[in-house]
Structures are given as structure tokens and as C-alpha cells.
Design an enzyme around this catalytic site. Structure first.
Site, PDB file in Angstrom:
ATOM      1  N   ASP A  17       0.856  -1.181   0.000  1.00 41.45           N
ATOM      2  CA  ASP A  17       0.000   0.000   0.000  1.00 41.45           C
ATOM      3  C   ASP A  17       0.896   1.236   0.000  1.00 41.45           C
ATOM      4  O   ASP A  17       1.196   1.788   1.062  1.00 41.45           O
ATOM      5  CB  ASP A  17      -0.871  -0.065   1.280  1.00 41.45           C
ATOM      6  CG  ASP A  17      -2.062   0.864   1.235  1.00 41.45           C
ATOM      7  OD1 ASP A  17      -2.425   1.326   0.139  1.00 41.45           O
ATOM      8  OD2 ASP A  17      -2.658   1.117   2.303  1.00 41.45           O
ATOM      9  N   GLU A  78      -6.687   5.197  -8.559  1.00 40.68           N
ATOM     10  CA  GLU A  78      -7.965   5.688  -8.020  1.00 40.68           C
ATOM     11  C   GLU A  78      -8.569   6.834  -8.843  1.00 40.68           C
ATOM     12  O   GLU A  78      -7.888   7.777  -9.225  1.00 40.68           O
ATOM     13  CB  GLU A  78      -7.736   6.150  -6.569  1.00 40.68           C
ATOM     14  CG  GLU A  78      -9.013   6.384  -5.797  1.00 40.68           C
ATOM     15  CD  GLU A  78      -8.830   6.233  -4.287  1.00 40.68           C
ATOM     16  OE1 GLU A  78      -7.936   5.465  -3.836  1.00 40.68           O
ATOM     17  OE2 GLU A  78      -9.578   6.874  -3.553  1.00 40.68           O
ATOM     18  N   LYS A 114      -9.807   2.036  -8.888  1.00 42.46           N
ATOM     19  CA  LYS A 114     -10.365   2.233  -7.537  1.00 42.46           C
ATOM     20  C   LYS A 114     -11.445   3.300  -7.589  1.00 42.46           C
ATOM     21  O   LYS A 114     -11.238   4.387  -8.129  1.00 42.46           O
ATOM     22  CB  LYS A 114      -9.264   2.707  -6.587  1.00 42.46           C
ATOM     23  CG  LYS A 114      -8.589   1.580  -5.848  1.00 42.46           C
ATOM     24  CD  LYS A 114      -7.464   2.107  -4.999  1.00 42.46           C
ATOM     25  CE  LYS A 114      -7.829   2.188  -3.553  1.00 42.46           C
ATOM     26  NZ  LYS A 114      -6.650   2.573  -2.732  1.00 42.46           N
TER      27      LYS A 114
HETATM   28  C1  E4P Z   1      -5.751   1.337   0.342  1.00 39.95           C
HETATM   29  O1  E4P Z   1      -6.251   0.922  -0.644  1.00 39.95           O
HETATM   30  C2  E4P Z   1      -6.263   2.470   1.113  1.00 39.95           C
HETATM   31  O2  E4P Z   1      -6.350   3.613   0.309  1.00 39.95           O
HETATM   32  C3  E4P Z   1      -5.365   2.686   2.285  1.00 39.95           C
HETATM   33  O3  E4P Z   1      -5.119   1.439   2.907  1.00 39.95           O
HETATM   34  C4  E4P Z   1      -5.900   3.692   3.267  1.00 39.95           C
HETATM   35  O4  E4P Z   1      -5.085   3.720   4.401  1.00 39.95           O
HETATM   36  P1  E4P Z   1      -5.128   4.888   5.482  1.00 39.95           P
HETATM   37  O5  E4P Z   1      -6.402   4.759   6.248  1.00 39.95           O
HETATM   38  O6  E4P Z   1      -3.926   4.631   6.327  1.00 39.95           O
HETATM   39  O7  E4P Z   1      -5.047   6.182   4.739  1.00 39.95           O
END
Ligand code: E4P
Length: 307
Positions: A17, A78, A114
Site C-alpha cells: 500500500d 484511483e 479504484k
Molecule cells: C488502500 O487501498 C487504502 O487507500 C489505504 O489502505 C488507506 O489507508 P489509510 O487509512 O492509512 O489512509
């Protein structure tokens, strides 16, 4: 003895991530996920200046293509949060991303688009999936969102753990919530059970983690997307990770199928104060970071022109 990261990989597909390409190269995950906030952080980093462009969509694709060089699987890109309530424009944006990827020689099978798990985002994904454009539904906090995504036949959902944990911690004014009581962990486990019990193909990817205990409590979830600092912690800790979620256990549960339509979705989602707050806030935050990124791109291109 194996470390926790190696052990976890026996149960779940591990995803990175991050928008940090060097971290992707280091951790060699199967897939990788990005979001506007992660890409803003990377865009501010001089190491990735060569991926900048005036057009923010192209910046997203440049990062995606670069990430794909280091992984065998898929990258998630996204759609602009400003389109979260516009099905037609979300579809248009997703198609543009896919055509930019295809121009760069990347097949659509290697990309997950996304989209925010609003009713409009879910309807966009339903249509895109029929065109062979695979979707990853994000900002997913409520059970209603998960049920609607499965009914829409999306490829993958990203139910958030950490942001749910953050909300309850703030509400309860506590420093921490034990893993066994963690509402974020419980949310993913409930969704996983529902999907497996009723034979949905949609994959569940736990996301947004605050501590390794949350990840380990979901071992067995189809996929888990994990930030580099937590990948590091898991890899530095020795120990076997027992499987916590499995299709067999899920199939034995008594969970009943829910009939979902737009009215039921809006009602059920609205009944969940945490999910209502977190979805709205998530859209605002991704939008704010996308705007900051656009500003940064404008100033970078002005600096180039002035030279
Ligand atoms: C992943 O797809 C999400 O965008 C990410 O895990 C969000 O993480 P966060 O809550 O730490 O921003």
C-alpha cells in the site's frame, strides 16, 4: 523460524500500500495499491520527479506503470474523489485511465480501477466490470457497501480497518482498542464470512492498517494491502501466523443473505454513523490531496517554463 510476513503469505496474498516505487521494489509484493494521498506524498519526493506531468491522470498512470515493473500482479489507480457521486463521469475517467495504460503497453488485466463505494461508484463499477475493466471498491466502511459491491459483481473490495478503529477510538476517547474488540477487524471478518457463505467471487482485501495485530487477526483474508512500515515490522518479527479466516469456517456460519437495492443501501449505510462520517471524510481528504497534487504539478511546470 519464519518471520511473520513470510508466514502470513501462506494464508493471504500480500499487497503493498504505497506510491513509493523503491518500497515496492524492495518488498516485491504480488499487487500494489495507491491512492491520491499516497501519490501526493510520492509526487513531493524529488526521487520521483521524472514521473511528473502537467496532467494529473498521466502522473497516476506514470506511477502505475513504474510500479508494475516491480510486481507480477495488478496495480490499483484511483478515480478522482470529486466524481464520487457521478456514475457517468466515473466511467469516463476509468476508461481514460485504461486507455492511457493501454497506450503505455499495459493490459487492462493488470489494472484495478479504484472507486469510492458510494451508490454511484458501485453502479459505475458494475458497468465497467461488464467491459472487462476490473474495479477495486475503496472507502468501504459499512456492511451495506460490501453487500452492494458483491451484488454488483466487482472484482475486489478494500474494506478499511484503521479508519474504523480511529473513529471508535475517538468516540470512546481511548488510546487503543484491543484486537479482539477492534470494530475494524470485526467489519472485515463479517464481510469475508458473508461473501464466502453466499459464494460471491468478489475478493476481499483488508486495507488501512494501524498496527500489525490488525493484519495478523485477518490472516486468511483473500488479500491484505499493507504500508511499508508495517511490512517492515512483520518481517522483523519471528513467529508463525495462524490462519484466522477461512472459507470452510465462513460456510458454517448462519449469516443470512440481504436483499439490496438503492433505497435499502442508502438506509442501511445511513444507519451506521461511523460509516457515514468516514465515507464523507474520506472523499473530502482524497479530494483535498488531489487538489494539492494538481497545484504542485502547476508549479512544477511553471518552474520548467521559466527556465
Ligand atoms: C488502500 O487501498 C487504502 O487507500 C489505504 O489502505 C488507506 O489507508 P489509510 O487509512 O492509512 O489512509
Amino acid at each position: 523460524m519464519r518471520n511473520q510476513l513470510e508466514s502470513l503469505k501462506a494464508h493471504s496474498l500480500v499487497v503493498a500500500d504505497t506510491g513509493d516505487i523503491e518500497a515496492v521494489a524492495r518488498w516485491k509484493p504480488q499487487d500494489a495499491t495507491t491512492n491520491p494521498s499516497l501519490l501526493l506524498t510520492s509526487a513531493e519526493d524529488p526521487r520521483f520527479r521524472h514521473l511528473m506531468d502537467r496532467d494529473v491522470d498521466r502522473v497516476f498512470i506514470n506511477f502505475g506503470c513504474e510500479i508494475l515493473k516491480h510486481i507480477p500482479g495488478r496495480v490499483s489507480t484511483e478515480v478522482d474523489a470529486r466524481l464520487s457521486f457521478d456514475t457517468a463521469k466515473s466511467i469516463e475517467k476509468a476508461r481514460r485511465f485504461i486507455s492511457l495504460y493501454e497506450e503505455a503497453g499495459v493490459k487492462r488485466e493488470r489494472v484495478l480501477i479504484k472507486l469510492a463505494s458510494t451508490w454511484e461508484g458501485i453502479k459505475a463499477a458494475e458497468k465497467l466490470e461488464r467491459e472487462g475493466i476490473h474495479c477495486n471498491m475503496t472507502l468501504l466502511f459499512s456492511f451495506a457497501q460490501a453487500v452492494a459491491c458483491a451484488d454488483a459483481g466487482v472484482t475486489l473490495i478494500s474494506p478499511f480497518v484503521g479508519r474504523i478503529y480511529d473513529w471508535y477510538r475517538q468516540q470512546r476517547k481511548v488510546e487503543d482498542i484491543e484486537i479482539s474488540e477492534d470494530p475494524g477487524v470485526a467489519s472485515v471478518a463479517r464481510i469475508y464470512t458473508y461473501y464466502k457463505k453466499h459464494g460471491y467471487q468478489t475478493q476481499v482485501m483488508g486495507a488501512s492498517f494501524r498496527k500489525t495485530g490488525q493484519i495478523l487477526a485477518l490472516a486468511g483474508c483473500d488479500l491484505l494491502t499493507i504500508a511499508p512500515d508495517l511490512l517492515e515490522k512483520l518481517s522483523r518479527t519471528e513467529g508463525d501466523v495462524p490462519r484466522k479466516l477461512s472459507p470452510e469456517t465462513a460456510k458454517r456460519s448462519e449469516v443470512q443473505k440481504i436483499a439490496m437495492d438503492e433505497k435499502a443501501f442508502r438506509w442501511m449505510h445511513n444507519e451506521d454513523a461511523m460509516a457515514t462520517d468516514k465515507l464523507a471524510e474520506g472523499i473530502r481528504r482524497f479530494d483535498a490531496d488531489a487538489r494539492k497534487l494538481e497545484k504542485l504539478l502547476t508549479s512544477l511546470s511553471a518552474a520548467v517554463t521559466a527556465k
